[in-house]
Design an enzyme around this catalytic site. Structure first.
Site, short mmCIF file in Angstrom:
data_model
loop_
_atom_site.label_atom_id
_atom_site.label_comp_id
_atom_site.label_asym_id
_atom_site.label_seq_id
_atom_site.Cartn_x
_atom_site.Cartn_y
_atom_site.Cartn_z
N LYS A 200 0.81 -1.22 0.00
CA LYS A 200 0.00 0.00 0.00
C LYS A 200 0.85 1.28 0.00
CE LYS A 200 -4.44 -1.54 1.57
NZ LYS A 200 -5.21 -1.88 0.58
N PHE B 17 -27.71 -7.97 3.25
CA PHE B 17 -27.48 -7.83 1.81
C PHE B 17 -26.85 -9.07 1.19
CE2 PHE B 17 -27.33 -3.34 3.28
CZ PHE B 17 -28.56 -2.96 2.71
N ASN C 221 -17.80 -4.23 0.98
CA ASN C 221 -16.64 -4.01 0.13
C ASN C 221 -16.51 -5.01 -1.02
OD1 ASN C 221 -15.74 -1.73 1.49
ND2 ASN C 221 -14.80 -3.02 3.08
N GLU D 192 -5.79 1.84 -5.47
CA GLU D 192 -4.81 0.77 -5.62
C GLU D 192 -4.85 0.26 -7.05
OE1 GLU D 192 -5.68 -2.83 -3.51
OE2 GLU D 192 -7.83 -2.49 -3.60
#
Lengths: 640, 488
Positions: A92, A321, A208, A261
């Site tokens: 990262k 969900f 995500n 990213e």
């Protein structure tokens, strides 16, 4: 003209990809650590089959630099970027620095470690995100909206970071509120050429994970698109990238975009890019790996029409969900008869959705000359998709793509929690839709009743022909009970609901999984999932499954006298909400637990779920132990 | 011949008026029970009245009632007073149609002397049974009776004897179905036990020889009605009942659906319904349903559902001896009886209970011309002292006997292990489609002609439908005998 060898865990001869490959070799049993992540086994297969190149797909070893290195050392081509690009983009901090040096917009913040921030947050502008340098999993992460919160967050985060990671160094970054997730597809060769193949918008996410993707994005204007594309290409060139890759950006409401990213592999959602550009990305990757230069120039890359992809998952969208569901696909039919539909899947009728892998059933892609057309086709494709035997998220997908906010392009990564703050509850019927559903269900019932009186062949005692042409029914839908009158009108039915007359026509093929029904001129494809003699009928209508009970008026009147069966007291029992493996059980019989206390942990499809007590009480019995495999609805623990 | 209807016409005017008056009075009295949709006399107990049940069971306006004016003949204990006489007594009988097909029905009325069986009551039941046997149509009994009419003593008990005799005479002639919708105790339980199918209503029906009070006084055993003879006990433990339903309405609606599978009598072929499911439908999931590992279980119901018309299967005794699956389905519209080992339960082995369950079902199908389709995956009979002491040899023999005796079309599909396939296929069985997964080896059996063909699993449905068409004209006769001697 390549021969393909597929590596696979357990080989089932009729899996779609096994059938398509020239050869399939087993690399190990179902758990990924023993098969698809088992580098030794895969290297062994590569040697044995004398493969010249390996396409790593997505997930698993596709971004593993060690795998790429081992392939290189064996002289086998890795169809993907070079090891150093994988490594650089996998870190990262390094990737952010590289991006910054390549003049790619990065999220403003202090790159280094900082001690006191009272002076730095005004530079970034609120809100800011405070992160532990060594952090992960959300620990030590805080969002601050003003100075006061920043000071407080700093204190808490450093304490948390120290206790969690033994390292209290913190990072501070501008927090992008309500961002969109837009990514640029890049394609680069080994000769220093790189292209950007436009963007994909992947903002509809849950936990995500992307759910709906499209290309292009409704949000980008040509300038922003070019700016993002050029920065993505600059980054690719900076790391000497070759093959297909994706540069992910967060885009805020003022169209400021920030590098997030870079994924050094093919993305799951690549088909939408293929649809609008006409390029076959996998073919291009193979060409690049072989050392060929790119065939296209930037000016050759078009945006032709619009493409939408829905990820069809075997999961129950009514539980946060999407909680995974497993089982056998007892019936499965892809909507390939709908025009401009592409379905990427590796399963077929009879396949098992197991707990070992991601519960994705398929990628459903529709294409149109514009967004409205692509979305209309997606609606049709979702209605025509037959999936039985496992729970699936068609209802959620269909609701998302017809939601006014989505249709207008007003979306963000928080779309789902914002639109469904109390969780997804399925389609909400309008009065007209409810009448249509009731009329359809009642007509189906009558069609079935009529058919059950039709016996073929001659009988010794003649079958009495019913002269009946009208039926008074009572249909229960949700909490409501609706009187419905049906009369036969030639081949169609005239149905009276709520004082309105509706005309229902269909071929009434009661065996077909898909039923095309026209109610007052509106054609819909519905699916009757089940029925029984007691009048219970489940119908998938507008994507959502509705439970109905259809009785004659007489039976409905009498059913008032039927005893109410006491429902199981669910607060004193704990059932598994999904299939999975029991990781830990933290109580034993006789223990006293308090409401909200963790009782056990179930792991399913890479997720650990904590099961908690619904009330305070004493544990009566424990029906599972660590290591057990449990099914949905299995009894885990009973309280007194 | 046996229907004697009295018309009012050829009677002198004065008598006519009188008769009319009596008729309307009596009808009114009977009608009190006839349409009590709102004043549901059994309401609080969650039970429908005898007539409401008939209303739901039969097609609208199809019920022709018999003996509405029959009254009991008891004069003891003050029973001859008018207030103790009810037209029709404690049972409603007659005939009607279910989806257009004829059925004879009796429905015991618990609101009249607790549905107890008087001589008149028994006589009414016997009348419909006699007619059913002669016409050739099924008898459906809706049982809700407290037992013998105590005031009548031996007359009542003799009534049971008459009914039992007819149950036995009708057996194998017309299908007999009992739906237990209330208490059924003592001698009364043997009528349902003699019929072909016994269904129960959960929570409101009981079947036992003696109730909990007597049990307590005789064996000092504490047991509730539900534990002793409730639906759960009989469908899961004793195997006395074939299925249980949620409530009266659920039971009656399911009975209508069940009725459509049955031929009217032993003189009729298995019914053929209009079918929308193509008979040549391939079933690709069958190619993968049997696991590669020979020790791994799978659900035989998956196979049955996938080949049957519209995936519909009316399972018989789903909760009892679950290592064998039996029930009715349709193939290209025609009713078939399906028997399958269930690898999911006890590896699908055969034990005492599953042998008896299978044998009785096979004999029903054979008696009523219903072709049999058998799915075989069996490791063998369950070994052990419990089974041997229980008489697995004797009981297992029933299954052999039933299959060998059956002359209806028999099609056997070996899905994996046919270790004891000899049990399942008579040498004379005319057609047998077989399929096996690729790791078992079907060739030795195929080369010797013990199996007729080795087929691609996905073509199972096509093949069965085709074979059934051919076998529809099968005739096979057994040597003359009074009856065979099945090892009971």
């Amino acid at each position: 003209s390549c021969m393909s060898t597929l590596v696979i865990s357990v080989i089932l001869p009729l899996q779609v990809h096994v059938k398509m490959a020239d050869e399939a070799v087993c690399v190990g049993p179902a758990p990924t650590s023993k098969s698809y992540l088992n580098m030794d086994a895969i290297m062994e297969v590569i040697k044995k089959t004398r493969a010249q190149a390996v396409h790593p797909g997505y997930g698993f070893l596709s971004e593993n630099k060690e795998f790429a290195r081992r392939l290189a050392s064996e002289g086998v081509t890795f169809i993907g970027p070079d090891t150093h690009a994988i490594q650089a983009m996998g870190d990262k901090i390094e990737s952010k620095l590289l991006a910054k040096n390549a003049k790619v917009n990065t999220i403003p913040g202090f790159d280094g470690v900082f001690e006191l921030l009272s002076n730095c947050s005004p530079l970034l502008g609120y809100p800011v995100m405070i992160k532990a340098s060594a952090g992960g999993g959300g620990k030590g992460m805080r969002i601050a909206w003003d100075d006061e919160e920043t000071r407080e967050g700093f204190r808490f985060s450093s304490q948390e970071a120290a206790s969690s990671f033994g390292d209290d160094r913190l990072l501070i970054e501008k927090f992008i509120d309500n961002p969109r997730h837009i990514e640029i597809q890049v394609l680069a060769d080994k000769h220093g050429n790189a292209l950007w193949l436009n963007e994909r918008e992947c903002s509809i996410q849950r936990r995500n994970q992307k759910v709906v993707e499209e290309a292009p994005s409704t949000f980008l204007d040509p300038e922003t698109r070019r700016a993002m594309g050029e920065q993505a290409v600059a980054l690719a060139k900076a790391v000497k990238y070759s093959s297909a890759g994706t540069v992910e950006f967060l885009v805020d409401s003022s169209k400021n975009f920030y590098f997030l990213e870079m994924n050094t592999r093919l993305q799951v959602e690549h088909p939408v890019t293929e649809c609008i550009t006409g390029l076959d990305l996998v073919q291009e990757m193979i060409r690049v790996a072989k050392g060929y230069p790119l065939r296209h120039k930037q000016a050759d890359i078009p945006i032709n029409g619009w493409a939408v992809e829905c990820r069809v998952y075997a999961e129950d969208p009514y539980k946060s969900f999407g909680l995974p569901s497993i089982g056998k696909l007892s019936q499965y039919q892809e909507p390939l008869h709908v025009p401009s539909v592409r379905v990427d899947s590796g399963i077929q009728q009879g396949s098992d959705i197991s707990i070992y892998y991601d519960p994705m059933i398929s990628k459903l892609i529709t294409y149109g000359s514009n967004r409205a057309e692509a979305l209309k086709r997606m609606e049709e494709a979702l209605d025509n998709y037959v999936i039985r035997g496992v729970a699936h998220n068609i209802s959620l997908l269909r609701e998302v793509i017809v939601h006014p906010r989505f249709v207008q392009g007003d979306i963000s990564t928080k779309f789902l929690p914002e639109v469904y703050p109390d969780g997804f509850k399925g389609h909400k019927l309008t009065d007209l839709e409810r009448r249509e559903l009731l009329a359809t269900a009642a007509s189906l019932y009558v069609a079935e009743q009529l058919r059950s009186q039709r016996f073929l062949g001659t009988a010794r005692i003649p079958v009495a022909k019913s002269k009946r042409s009208s039926w008074e029914l009572s249909v229960r839908l949700g909490d409501g009970i609706y009187p419905v009158a049906v009369s036969k009108d030639g081949s169609s039915f005239s149905v009276e609901v709520d004082g309105m007359k509706l005309n229902v026509t269909s071929e009434w093929n009661l065996a077909s999984p898909l039923l095309s029904v026209t109610v007052d001129g509106t054609q819909r494809t519905i699916q009757r999932l089940s029925r029984n003699a007691s009048g219970d009928t489940n119908i998938q209508f507008l994507g959502t499954v509705y439970k109905l009970q259809i009785l004659t008026k007489v039976a409905a009147e009498l059913s008032k006298y039927m005893p109410e069966k006491a429902a199981e007291d669910t607060s004193s029992i704990l059932r598994s909400p999904m299939p999975g493996a029991v990781v830990a059980v933290s109580v034993k019989p006789g223990d006293t637990v308090s409401e909200g206390q963790e009782i056990c942990v179930i792991e399913a499809m890479k997720m650990q779920n904590s099961m908690i007590a619904a009330k305070t009480g004493k544990v009566k019995a424990v029906h599972c132990k660590a290591g057990d495999t449990v099914g949905e609805g299995d009894l885990l623990v009973e309280l007194e | 011949m046996f229907l004697a209807l009295t018309l009012l016409l050829p009677i002198p005017v004065s008598n006519r008026k009188k008769n009319k008056r009596i008729l309307s009075e009596k009808s009114e009295q009977a009608a009190h029970f006839l349409f009590p949709l709102i004043c549901c006399s059994q309401g609080p107990s969650g039970k429908l009245t005898a007539r409401e049940r008939i209303l739901l069971l039969l097609d609208p306006d199809s019920f022709d009632e018999y003996d509405m004016f029959v009254e009991h003949r008891c004069s003891d204990f003050g029973m001859d007073s008018n207030k103790n006489k009810y037209p029709g007594d404690s049972v409603v009988t007659g005939r009607g149609r279910i989806n257009g097909r004829l059925a004879y029905v009796f429905s015991q009325d618990f609101t009249v002397f607790g549905g107890s069986l008087s001589g008149a009551h028994a006589q009414k039941i016997c009348k419909v049974m006699d007619q059913a046997a002669m016409v050739g149509a099924p008898v459906i009994g809706l049982n809700d009776s407290g037992g013998a009419r105590i005031q009548e003593g031996v007359e009542s008990l003799a009534g049971y004897a008459d009914i039992f005799l007819r149950n036995v005479l009708c057996s194998g002639v017309v299908p007999q179905i009992s739906l237990i919708m209330g208490p059924c105790a003592g001698g009364a339980v043997y009528s349902p036990a003699l019929t072909d199918f016994t269904f129960m209503v959960k929570d409101t029906s009981y079947l036992f020889i003696t109730g909990p009070d007597v049990v307590k006084s005789v064996t000092n055993e504490d047991v509730t009605q539900e534990q002793l003879g409730g639906a759960k006990t009989h469908t899961a433990v004793s195997g006395v009942a074939h299925r249980a339903f949620e409530n009266d309405i659920d039971a009656l609606l399911n009975l209508r659906e069940f009725f459509n599978y049955l031929p009217l009598s032993n003189r009729d072929p298995a019914p053929v319904c209009e079918c929308h499911d193509p008979s040549d439908r391939l079933v690709p999931e069958l190619d993968t349903v049997v696991p590669v590992e020979s020790t791994k279980a799978y659900d035989m119901l998956d196979i049955i559902h996938s080949i049957a018309d519209e995936r519909e299967f009316f399972e018989i005794m789903p909760s009892y001896a679950r290592n064998i699956v039996v029930g009715f389905a349709r193939m290209n519209g025609r009713t078939v009886g399906i028997v399958g080992n269930q690898p999911k339960v006890a590896s699908g082995c055969l034990d005492i209970n599953s042998s008896v369950k299978g044998a009785r079902f096979v004999r029903f199908c054979d008696a009523f011309n219903i072709p049999l389709i058998t799915f075989v995956d069996v490791p063998g009979f369950l070994p052990g002292t419990a089974q041997e002491y229980g008489g697995i040899i004797r009981h297992g023999a029933k299954l052999l006997f039933a299959f060998a005796e059956a002359t209806v079309p028999k099609i056997t599909i070996i899905t994996r292990k046919g270790a004891v396939q000899i049990i399942f296929r008579g040498k004379e069985a005319n057609a047998e489609a077989e399929y096996v997964d690729k790791f078992a080896n079907p060739f030795p059996a195929a080369m010797r002609g013990f199996v007729d063909d080795i087929i691609q699993p996905s073509t199972t449905r096509v093949r069965i439908c085709r074979d059934l068409d051919v076998l529809a004209s099968k005739t096979q006769s057994s040597p003359w005998k009074k009856h065979a001697n099945i090892p009971l």
